[in-house]
Design an enzyme around this catalytic site. Sequence first.
Site, PDB file in Angstrom:
ATOM      1  N   SER A   1       0.932  -1.053   0.099  1.00 15.89           N
ATOM      2  CA  SER A   1       0.028  -0.171   0.100  1.00 15.89           C
ATOM      3  C   SER A   1       0.739   1.208  -0.163  1.00 15.89           C
ATOM      4  O   SER A   1       2.004   1.155   0.450  1.00 15.89           O
ATOM      5  CB  SER A   1      -0.962  -0.031   1.326  1.00 15.89           C
TER       6      SER A   1
HETATM    7  N1  SAM Z   1      -0.656  -4.664   4.030  1.00 14.62           N
HETATM    8  C1  SAM Z   1       0.095  -5.382   2.861  1.00 14.62           C
HETATM    9  C2  SAM Z   1       1.673  -4.634   2.620  1.00 14.62           C
HETATM   10  O1  SAM Z   1       1.917  -3.641   3.530  1.00 14.62           O
HETATM   11  O2  SAM Z   1       2.297  -5.187   1.827  1.00 14.62           O
HETATM   12  C3  SAM Z   1      -0.723  -5.280   1.468  1.00 14.62           C
HETATM   13  C4  SAM Z   1      -1.671  -6.105   1.403  1.00 14.62           C
HETATM   14  S1  SAM Z   1      -2.200  -6.124  -0.385  1.00 14.62           S
HETATM   15  C5  SAM Z   1      -2.826  -4.599  -0.698  1.00 14.62           C
HETATM   16  C6  SAM Z   1      -3.728  -7.326   0.098  1.00 14.62           C
HETATM   17  C7  SAM Z   1      -3.088  -8.588   0.475  1.00 14.62           C
HETATM   18  O3  SAM Z   1      -4.593  -9.187   1.278  1.00 14.62           O
HETATM   19  C8  SAM Z   1      -2.762  -9.536  -0.515  1.00 14.62           C
HETATM   20  O4  SAM Z   1      -1.349 -10.027  -0.172  1.00 14.62           O
HETATM   21  C9  SAM Z   1      -3.725 -10.652  -0.698  1.00 14.62           C
HETATM   22  O5  SAM Z   1      -3.278 -12.029  -1.179  1.00 14.62           O
HETATM   23  C10 SAM Z   1      -4.374 -10.874   0.759  1.00 14.62           C
HETATM   24  N2  SAM Z   1      -5.505 -11.186   0.938  1.00 14.62           N
HETATM   25  C11 SAM Z   1      -6.828 -10.952   0.116  1.00 14.62           C
HETATM   26  N3  SAM Z   1      -7.786 -11.633   0.497  1.00 14.62           N
HETATM   27  C12 SAM Z   1      -7.272 -12.238   1.714  1.00 14.62           C
HETATM   28  C13 SAM Z   1      -7.890 -13.038   2.801  1.00 14.62           C
HETATM   29  N4  SAM Z   1      -9.219 -13.309   2.448  1.00 14.62           N
HETATM   30  N5  SAM Z   1      -7.387 -13.364   3.780  1.00 14.62           N
HETATM   31  C14 SAM Z   1      -5.948 -13.265   3.780  1.00 14.62           C
HETATM   32  N6  SAM Z   1      -5.176 -12.451   2.765  1.00 14.62           N
HETATM   33  C15 SAM Z   1      -5.894 -12.115   1.867  1.00 14.62           C
END
Ligand code: SAM
Length: 217
Positions: free
Chosen positions: A62
Amino acid sequence: MDRYVKQRLRMVDSQIRSRGIRDPRLLKAMETMPRHLFVDEALRDQAYNDNPLPIDERQTISQPYIVALMTEALELGGNEKVLELGTGSGYQTAILAELAERVFSIERIASLASGARKLLDFLNYFNVAIRVGDGSYGWKEESPFDAIIVTAGAPNIPKTLVGQLAVGGKVVIPVGGRHSQVLMKVTRLSEDVNDLKKEDLGGCRFVDLIGDHGWEY
Ligand code: SAM
């Protein structure tokens, strides 16, 4: 010290402080966290720019300001147990690990979870537990949490998560459509899971929360 110190301090001044983020512990954490280590080597020089960046598996790290806005909204004082959905690169996880007592983070993609685990170990964040799976169910065995942060966009606020929040605890979550969402801060006011205070923190755009209480794959 690393060669990105100046860029990092500039990032906090021009993107974070200037937009109204005031929590001194958070500002300090962002001034010291080596964000360039959380992106691909080829993108390191862009790590402190004012935008999200791609990470593996078509996911994103993000924008720094969004990390700051969401984290400040959790109002962490240092003694909290925090749940994060969407470990991704682990950058947000590391910031939470600096500001809270314990962090539980769930990532649905195993390779991202193991990459983040390695980096967090390397940086000595031993107060973080990471698990692979559908985070939309939360982490019941470890509940209640003082704060829950969801770093992927959801169609609505999953009831399962609110149920795992301590009274007085907060969830910060992007809610809306698949292409744009509103960042919501939800405070649980009593034992009744419907007794919630909801605040709108502004528009945002996240990748999908994929899961049984999120979007279909
Ligand atoms: N906070 C992270 C960072 O600082 O890099 C950014 C995260 S990215 C915007 C969103 C993440 O959520 C992805 O890695 C994706 O695989 C994960 N994600 C999506 N659905 C999910 C779920 N149901 N449970 C866990 N992780 C999930």
